[in-house]
Design a protein around this motif. Structure first.
Motif, PDB file in Angstrom:
ATOM      1  N   LEU A 116      46.174  41.288  41.324  1.00 35.32           N
ATOM      2  CA  LEU A 116      45.667  42.370  40.488  1.00 35.32           C
ATOM      3  C   LEU A 116      46.751  43.115  39.733  1.00 35.32           C
ATOM      4  O   LEU A 116      46.550  44.247  39.309  1.00 35.32           O
ATOM      5  CB  LEU A 116      44.848  43.329  41.361  1.00 35.32           C
ATOM      6  CG  LEU A 116      43.705  42.639  42.124  1.00 35.32           C
ATOM      7  CD1 LEU A 116      43.060  43.586  43.122  1.00 35.32           C
ATOM      8  CD2 LEU A 116      42.664  42.071  41.158  1.00 35.32           C
ATOM      9  N   GLY A 117      47.891  42.467  39.520  1.00 35.39           N
ATOM     10  CA  GLY A 117      48.909  43.015  38.632  1.00 35.39           C
ATOM     11  C   GLY A 117      50.068  43.671  39.338  1.00 35.39           C
ATOM     12  O   GLY A 117      50.037  43.984  40.526  1.00 35.39           O
ATOM     13  N   ASP A 118      51.128  43.902  38.569  1.00 41.98           N
ATOM     14  CA  ASP A 118      52.414  44.404  39.063  1.00 41.98           C
ATOM     15  C   ASP A 118      53.007  43.433  40.070  1.00 41.98           C
ATOM     16  O   ASP A 118      53.268  43.759  41.227  1.00 41.98           O
ATOM     17  CB  ASP A 118      52.297  45.812  39.631  1.00 41.98           C
ATOM     18  CG  ASP A 118      52.220  46.866  38.521  1.00 41.98           C
ATOM     19  OD1 ASP A 118      52.177  46.475  37.339  1.00 41.98           O
ATOM     20  OD2 ASP A 118      52.203  48.065  38.836  1.00 41.98           O
ATOM     21  N   LEU A 119      53.255  42.237  39.576  1.00 39.79           N
ATOM     22  CA  LEU A 119      53.863  41.174  40.362  1.00 39.79           C
ATOM     23  C   LEU A 119      55.341  41.419  40.599  1.00 39.79           C
ATOM     24  O   LEU A 119      55.915  40.931  41.567  1.00 39.79           O
ATOM     25  CB  LEU A 119      53.672  39.846  39.629  1.00 39.79           C
ATOM     26  CG  LEU A 119      54.215  38.591  40.276  1.00 39.79           C
ATOM     27  CD1 LEU A 119      53.347  38.200  41.468  1.00 39.79           C
ATOM     28  CD2 LEU A 119      54.263  37.444  39.275  1.00 39.79           C
ATOM     29  N   CYS A 120      55.996  42.199  39.702  1.00 41.41           N
ATOM     30  CA  CYS A 120      57.442  42.368  39.794  1.00 41.41           C
ATOM     31  C   CYS A 120      57.846  43.794  39.460  1.00 41.41           C
ATOM     32  O   CYS A 120      57.515  44.305  38.385  1.00 41.41           O
ATOM     33  CB  CYS A 120      58.139  41.399  38.839  1.00 41.41           C
ATOM     34  SG  CYS A 120      59.940  41.538  38.844  1.00 41.41           S
TER      35      CYS A 120
END
Length: 322
Positions: A98-102
Motif C-alpha cells: 500500500l505504498g511507501d516501499l522506501c
C-alpha cells in the motif's frame, strides 16, 4: 540496542530533512534519526516456506496487505517475519503493498535493504507483489527526480503502471495513484474516469481498491482532503467492497460507509498515534499486516501484529445487485 550499519547510517543521512550542516550541526540534525526504532537493524527473516503452497480456485483467494514498510530496520523485519509465518500457517500468493516501499534514500540504492531482504522468504515462495505508489515513493511527483524514483520503483517490482487493475480468483483489484496531482489535483479527472470505467467493467464477485492515502483515517495525517467529494461517491456508486490504504502508520477499520469498508494498514515498519472517529470500528497504533481469506461470497480479514497476536477480525459478505 544494536548499532546502525554503515548503509543504514548513510540512508538516514540522505533522508534527513533539510541540509546537514558541518560540525555540531550534523549531530543536531542526524541524532533524531539515529535514535529511531524503525532504523535499528534487524535480522533478516529465516523462515523456510513451501513454494506455491496457496490454493488456486475460481472462488477462493488468500492475500496479504501491508503498507509503509520502507525503513529496512528491525521493526520492518519483524513485520516481514510475521508475514512469512502467516504464509506458513495459511499460504497466500499475493501481497498488495500500500505504498511507501522506501524511506531514507533512493529505491535503487536501498531496494535490497527495504524489499529483497525482508521479503526474501515470500519472494522465494513465488508470492506476487502488487504496488500502490505512495507519497515517499517520489515525493508527490514534484520534480523530474521524483518521477524517476517512481519509475524505478515500478520497474523493480514489475508494476505495470501508476494505476492499473489485476484479477485473482474471485477478486478484482484496482490500484490507484492517490497522490496530488495523481488523484486529487487538477489532473485527477483522467484517473477517475479510468477507475469508473474499470469498476463498471468488472465482472468478478469482489471489488477491492488499493491506494496509499486513506479516504478515512483518525491518525496523524487524517482523512485525505477532497476524498469525500471526489472519490468516495464513485466507490459507493460502483459498490466497491473494500478499500485498503496506508500512509498513516496505524491500523484502522471503518464501519461500512455507504456500503464500503475502509481499512488503513500502514504499520509496516513504524507507528504513529491513532484516535477514534464517528466512522471507526477498530483502531490501534501497532506494527501489523492484514491477512485476508476470500471463499465464495465471504471475505474474512485479520489484522496481525508483529508479535503474532490478532488485533482485529472482520467479515464481509459480497454485495448484491452490482
Amino acid at each position: 540496542m544494536a548499532e546502525l550499519n554503515r548503509r543504514q547510517l548513510l540512508a538516514a543521512a540522505l533522508g534527513a530533512a533539510g541540509t546537514l550542516a558541518v560540525g555540531s550541526g550534523v549531530t543536531r540534525e542526524l541524532w533524531p534519526l539515529l535514535g529511531r526504532e524503525d532504523l535499528v537493524p534487524g535480522r533478516t527473516p529465516q523462515v523456510a516456506l513451501q513454494e506455491g503452497a496457496w490454493t488456486r480456485a475460481a472462488d477462493r483467494l488468500t492475500f496479504a496487505a501491508v503498507g509503509d514498510t520502507g525503513s529496512g530496520g528491525r521493526q520492518a523485519m519483524a513485520v516481514a517475519n510475521r508475514m512469512a509465518e502467516g504464509y506458513r500457517d495459511a499460504p497466500y500468493g499475493l501481497v498488495t503493498h500500500l505504498g511507501d516501499l522506501c524511506y531514507y534514500g533512493s529505491v535503487e540504492d536501498r531496494f535490497d535493504d527495504v524489499f529483497t531482504r525482508p521479503m526474501r522468504p515470500l519472494i522465494d515462495a513465488g508470492v506476487r507483489f502488487e504496488l500502490a505508489i505512495g507519497n515517499h515513493d517520489g515525493e508527490l511527483h514534484h520534480s523530474d527526480e521524483s518521477l524517476a524514483e517512481i519509475d524505478a520503483e515500478l520497474r523493480l517490482l514489475g508494476t505495470p503502471a501508476r494505476h492499473y487493475t489485476s484479477s485473482h480468483g474471485p477478486v478484482d483489484f484496482f490500484y490507484l495513484d492517490s497522490s496530488t496531482p495523481g488523484l486529487f489535483g487538477d489532473d485527477s479527472s483522467e484517473q477517475l474516469e479510468w477507475l469508473d470505467d474499470a469498476l463498471v467493467s468488472s465482472q468478478n464477485q469482489w471489488k477491492v481498491v488499493c491506494m496509499h492515502h486513506p479516504v478515512y483515517s483518525s491518525g496523524a495525517h487524517g482523512s485525505t482532503p477532497g476524498a469525500d467529494e471526489v472519490l468516495e461517491p464513485l466507490l459507493a456508486r460502483r459498490k466497491v467492497d473494500l478499500v485498503l490504504s496506508g500512509h498513516d502508520h496505524h491500523y484502522e477499520r471503518t464501519r461500512p460507509q455507504d456500503g464500503v469498508t475502509y481499512v488503513v494498514s500502514g504499520g509496516g515498519c513504524k507507528t504513529t498515534p491513532v484516535g477514534r472517529s464517528r466512522f471507526t470500528a477498530s483502531a490501534a497504533s501497532a506494527l501489523q499486516y492484514l491477512h485476508v481469506d476470500v471463499v465464495g461470497d465471504r471475505m474474512t480479514g485479520r489484522s496481525v501484529r508483529a508479535d503474532g497476536r490478532v488485533l482485529d477480525r472482520f467479515e464481509l459478505r459480497a454485495r448484491e445487485g452490482r
